[in-house]
Design a protein around this motif. Structure first.
Motif, PDB file in Angstrom:
ATOM      1  N   THR A   3      35.872  42.056  48.043  1.00  0.00           N
ATOM      2  CA  THR A   3      35.134  41.510  46.897  1.00  0.00           C
ATOM      3  C   THR A   3      34.329  42.604  46.196  1.00  0.00           C
ATOM      4  O   THR A   3      34.307  42.688  44.959  1.00  0.00           O
ATOM      5  CB  THR A   3      34.186  40.388  47.368  1.00  0.00           C
ATOM      6  OG1 THR A   3      34.954  39.397  48.057  1.00  0.00           O
ATOM      7  CG2 THR A   3      33.476  39.739  46.191  1.00  0.00           C
ATOM      8  N   TYR A   6      36.692  44.840  44.379  1.00  0.00           N
ATOM      9  CA  TYR A   6      37.205  44.121  43.208  1.00  0.00           C
ATOM     10  C   TYR A   6      36.239  44.278  42.025  1.00  0.00           C
ATOM     11  O   TYR A   6      36.640  44.589  40.901  1.00  0.00           O
ATOM     12  CB  TYR A   6      37.401  42.643  43.575  1.00  0.00           C
ATOM     13  CG  TYR A   6      37.574  41.705  42.415  1.00  0.00           C
ATOM     14  CD1 TYR A   6      38.793  41.596  41.752  1.00  0.00           C
ATOM     15  CD2 TYR A   6      36.508  40.912  41.976  1.00  0.00           C
ATOM     16  CE1 TYR A   6      38.950  40.728  40.683  1.00  0.00           C
ATOM     17  CE2 TYR A   6      36.659  40.035  40.913  1.00  0.00           C
ATOM     18  CZ  TYR A   6      37.880  39.939  40.267  1.00  0.00           C
ATOM     19  OH  TYR A   6      38.040  39.077  39.217  1.00  0.00           O
ATOM     20  N   LYS A   7      34.952  44.083  42.306  1.00  0.00           N
ATOM     21  CA  LYS A   7      33.943  44.228  41.251  1.00  0.00           C
ATOM     22  C   LYS A   7      33.867  45.673  40.764  1.00  0.00           C
ATOM     23  O   LYS A   7      33.706  45.928  39.564  1.00  0.00           O
ATOM     24  CB  LYS A   7      32.577  43.775  41.779  1.00  0.00           C
ATOM     25  CG  LYS A   7      32.489  42.283  42.065  1.00  0.00           C
ATOM     26  CD  LYS A   7      31.142  41.927  42.675  1.00  0.00           C
ATOM     27  CE  LYS A   7      31.062  40.429  42.984  1.00  0.00           C
ATOM     28  NZ  LYS A   7      29.778  40.077  43.657  1.00  0.00           N
ATOM     29  N   ARG A 270      41.828  43.519  41.115  1.00  0.00           N
ATOM     30  CA  ARG A 270      42.586  43.094  42.295  1.00  0.00           C
ATOM     31  C   ARG A 270      43.262  44.278  42.987  1.00  0.00           C
ATOM     32  O   ARG A 270      43.360  44.309  44.212  1.00  0.00           O
ATOM     33  CB  ARG A 270      43.622  42.041  41.904  1.00  0.00           C
ATOM     34  CG  ARG A 270      43.012  40.687  41.574  1.00  0.00           C
ATOM     35  CD  ARG A 270      44.033  39.727  41.011  1.00  0.00           C
ATOM     36  NE  ARG A 270      43.423  38.446  40.664  1.00  0.00           N
ATOM     37  CZ  ARG A 270      43.465  37.360  41.434  1.00  0.00           C
ATOM     38  NH1 ARG A 270      44.075  37.391  42.588  1.00  0.00           N
ATOM     39  NH2 ARG A 270      42.890  36.243  41.027  1.00  0.00           N
ATOM     40  N   GLY A 273      40.609  45.966  44.843  1.00  0.00           N
ATOM     41  CA  GLY A 273      40.126  45.097  45.918  1.00  0.00           C
ATOM     42  C   GLY A 273      41.065  45.016  47.103  1.00  0.00           C
ATOM     43  O   GLY A 273      40.624  44.848  48.242  1.00  0.00           O
ATOM     44  N   LEU A 715      38.697  37.304  49.073  1.00  0.00           N
ATOM     45  CA  LEU A 715      38.677  37.502  47.620  1.00  0.00           C
ATOM     46  C   LEU A 715      39.496  36.420  46.924  1.00  0.00           C
ATOM     47  O   LEU A 715      39.072  35.862  45.910  1.00  0.00           O
ATOM     48  CB  LEU A 715      39.219  38.892  47.280  1.00  0.00           C
ATOM     49  CG  LEU A 715      39.390  39.225  45.791  1.00  0.00           C
ATOM     50  CD1 LEU A 715      38.051  39.192  45.078  1.00  0.00           C
ATOM     51  CD2 LEU A 715      40.053  40.589  45.628  1.00  0.00           C
ATOM     52  N   GLN A 718      37.657  33.164  46.919  1.00  0.00           N
ATOM     53  CA  GLN A 718      36.542  33.208  45.969  1.00  0.00           C
ATOM     54  C   GLN A 718      37.027  33.038  44.533  1.00  0.00           C
ATOM     55  O   GLN A 718      36.370  32.403  43.709  1.00  0.00           O
ATOM     56  CB  GLN A 718      35.805  34.535  46.111  1.00  0.00           C
ATOM     57  CG  GLN A 718      34.589  34.651  45.196  1.00  0.00           C
ATOM     58  CD  GLN A 718      33.858  35.962  45.404  1.00  0.00           C
ATOM     59  OE1 GLN A 718      33.808  36.486  46.509  1.00  0.00           O
ATOM     60  NE2 GLN A 718      33.290  36.500  44.334  1.00  0.00           N
TER      61      GLN A 718
END
Length: 744
Positions: A3, A6-7, A270, A273, A715, A718
């Motif tokens: 996660t 990913y951010k 993605r 991530g 991820l 979420q």
């Protein structure tokens, strides 16, 4: 972790100009530091805790005027056919050279006249002038080296053959044009893999930026930290290889996410991530292996390990931030024309080569496993004859003056003259120092394999003596090693009789002690690195058997690679093909170095290939189908990554330095064995035989280990990824993806 990454990926993509500017600024800063840095002041070779090092330290203390680790040179003169070096004309030429050497530089400590110290061969054809310097080879100025080279020019004009040996002419090794060929091969492989010049150029560009920052930083810090040229070459070699590979995995996953219909920013997030998580753990295994070299407690090896590890850390950071930023600049061109056309006109995909190979392995797992293990076992057989040492001037190219000087000394005085032993006798605790030293001289003279023993030279205080011993055989031979051990054994008896301590040092003895220390450190280092990486892989795969299989497969590939190195560099098989002009012992740091570097790189392929299998298994696929899925998505990319890494390493085989040449060959062949035999054949065969057991973890251990979510399952939950991205309800899919595509 998935996660957070990913951010980070989305941020780097969205703020791509800011991220790119930061990396360019870092490159400029590192480049400025390297350009303004002075040459490394010293790179003295020390091995704490060894007898040879204790003798050096004692010499520094008791002979303050003598620099024990100062540079040395031998200017070798050979008379023309039918003449002798004792002829008046030739003698005058040598005497003139001695004078010019003494006055040539204030860094010169002493110059020995061959006619006063007896440095003329028995047949009179050869003589040599021994030059000692006050500073180490790395501290010699260009003026001093020029004076050394110029000293023999007049004699050459007079008809004498003049060659110069010793470490005073130490130069930075050249890697040759093959390094460029290695990068070119990498570029070709990337173009074939991606079918897009933009996608192919991106990993190369980002890797070069990362390596540029790493190597420039090493150059800038070379002076205060005492880093030598081999350190930066190693960092470049490893940094370039992993930098291209890590970027390759991110770009490949990004393209796969785009192919599923996701928007560009979402695909970048993605990709970082999921594939980015694998990059982080793969990079960690490489860093653990390289930093772990510190347990050997040899400063030069520790520095090499930390410098290369720093370059790997930079490569990981580049892959996680600069690569998604560059993907933002590339836009839709990263897909290539064929891929874009396939996306607009979807057709039923045919099984690729990875899928077909995985299905074949699943049908014949036992046969594939036996073929892989037996094949590597056969290649590993030469490793049983492994002899270790450090390369001397006899392994230099025949075109170099150092090698020609080595050969002239061997012909005129015997091979042992190229590796004299220095025996230091500490008589501080002896009641009769002179008698003790005479006993030492007599004992050494009677040792088999000793050609000559010079008279002892005492210091001013009279409590320490130096004796030079000339072995009969060349420095890197086992016979010379036996002489060193025999002198040390005799010294133990002399100490009990007289109280005098006998220590053997010199370059040859230092090499022997270095080899022994490397041997002693191999098993503890192996246990540390494999143990830590085993725990790391347990976190990644939530399994005990998968990390165990990974470690055993790695050991098999390393032993096979060592067998290939012995066959080429020690036995001379195909030596001319790889530019090996002189066979001899394998560099003593090679086994432990290979364990460190190859283990880290091997775990790259393990993580990238098996995480995709684990991902499929976690999402409900059966073990066999998960293997096929892993190969369908990962085999092409892992194959490309391995070929790139092999090309980069093989590029260093063209180096003029034997050590760099051997490192390049060993790493290239080890990657070949590990990627194509172990990871592509043995790994799927073992997983097929294990079935569900491969992915099982005892419940108590499952509770203890934190969940790092490398496969991105958390991820996906979420992001609510239960729908097909093409239907527009998933993140970045459908119409949103089309809008994003037109916007970039």
């Amino acid at each position: 972790m998935a996660t957070f990454l990913y951010k980070l990926g989305r941020f780097a993509f969205r703020r791509r100009r800011f991220v790119a500017l930061i990396w360019v600024a870092l490159l400029a800063l590192a480049g400025f530091g390297a350009a303004s840095a002075s040459t490394a002041a010293s790179s003295s070779f020390s091995i704490p805790g060894t007898e040879a090092q204790r003798a050096f330290d004692l010499l520094e203390q008791r002979f303050p005027g003598v620099s024990a680790d100062g540079a040395t040179a031998r200017v070798v003169f050979k008379a023309p056919e039918g003449q002798k070096m004792t002829d008046p004309e030739n003698k005058a030429q040598v005497t003139k050279a001695v004078g010019s050497l003494k006055s040539g530089s204030d860094q010169v400590a002493s110059v020995a006249d061959p006619y006063t110290v007896g440095a003329v061969s028995k047949n009179g054809s050869t003589a040599y002038v021994a030059v000692s310097y006050k500073v180490s080879a790395m501290e010699l100025t260009d003026e001093t080296r020029d004076a050394l080279k110029d000293a023999g020019h007049a004699a050459q004009k007079g008809g004498l053959t003049v060659e110069i040996g010793g470490d005073a002419l130490l130069v930075i090794p050249e890697t040759g044009a093959t390094e460029v060929i290695g990068v070119t091969v990498a570029a070709v492989v990337l173009v074939i893999t991606f079918g897009s010049l933009v996608a192919a150029g991106l990993p190369l560009l980002t890797a070069l930026i990362g390596v540029g920052i790493g190597v420039s930083t090493i150059t800038a810090l070379a002076n205060p930290l005492g880093l030598d040229s081999t350190t930066s070459i190693l960092a470049m070699m490893i940094g370039l290889a992993v930098g291209i590979d890590y970027a390759l995995f991110i770009v490949s996953r990004y393209r796969a996410e785009l192919a599923e219909g996701r928007g560009h920013e979402e695909a970048a997030g993605r990709a970082v991530g999921t594939a980015g998580s694998a990059v982080v753990f793969a990079g960690l295994t490489v860093v653990i292996a390289l930093v772990g070299l510190a347990v050997v407690n040899i400063p030069i090896l520790t520095k090499m390990g930390f410098a290369a590890a720093g370059t790997v850390v930079i490569a990981v950071l580049v892959a996680l931030t600069l690569v998604p930023a560059m993907l933002g600049f590339a836009g839709k061109r990263v897909m290539g024309r064929k891929a874009r056309k396939a996306a607009s006109e979807p057709v039923e995909a045919k099984p690729n080569m990875g899928t077909r190979w995985a299905r074949f392995v699943l049908r014949k797992p036992v046969w594939v496993l036996l073929a892989g293990v037996i094949g590597l076992g056969v290649v590993a057989v030469p490793a049983t004859s492994l002899e270790m040492g450090l390369p001397d001037e006899g392994s230099q190219p025949t075109s170099s003056t150092q090698r020609r000087a080595y050969d002239l000394l061997s012909d005129g005085f015997g091979p042992g003259f190229n590796g004299p032993l220095l025996v230091v006798v500490d008589t501080a605790d002896s009641s009769d120092g002179k008698t003790a030293v005479k006993q030492v001289t007599d004992e050494i003279s009677g040792i088999r394999g000793v050609a000559a023993v010079t008279p002892a030279q005492f210091n001013k205080a009279g409590d320490t003596a130096m004796i030079t011993v000339i072995p009969k055989d060349r420095p890197s031979s086992t016979e010379t090693e036996d002489v060193v051990h025999a002198i040390r054994d005799a010294g133990a008896d002399i100490k009990s009789d007289t109280g005098a301590k006998v220590l053997v040092t010199g370059a040859t003895a230092m090499n022997i002690d270095f080899s022994q220390k490397m041997n002693d450190a191999l098993l503890p280092y192996l246990a540390l690195v494999v143990g830590l990486a085993f725990l790391l892989l347990m976190l990644v795969f939530r399994s005990v058997l998968v990390p165990l299989k990974a470690a055993l497969g790695f050991l098999l590939s390393v032993v096979a690679a060592l067998g290939a190195v012995v066959a080429v560099f020690q036995w001379g098989w195909l030596g001319s093909l790889f530019g090996v002009e002189q066979t001899g012992p394998i560099m003593s740091m090679m086994p432990i170095f290979m364990v460190g570097v190859v283990f880290g790189l091997a775990m790259d392929y393990e993580v990238f290939l098996v995480t995709r299998m684990r991902e499929a298994y976690v999402h409900g696929e059966k073990p066999g189908q998960a293997i096929v899925t892993g190969f369908r998505h990962g085999a092409r990319v892992v194959t490309a990554a391995a070929v790139i890494m092999m090309a980069v390493f093989a590029g260093f085989i063209g180096s003029t330095e034997q050590m760099v040449k051997m490192i390049g060959f060993s790493l290239a062949i080890a990657v070949f064995f590990d990627a194509f035999v172990v990871r592509m054949a043995i790994v799927p065969a073992v997983l097929a035989l294990l079935g569900d057991r491969a992915w099982s973890l005892p419940r108590w251990l499952d509770r203890l280990l934190p969940n790092v979510d490398v496969e991105g399952e958390g991820l996906r939950k979420q992001l609510g990824d239960s729908t097909d991205p093409q239907d527009g309800s998933g993140h970045g899919g459908g119409a949103e993806g089309e809008r994003e595509l037109s916007r970039v």
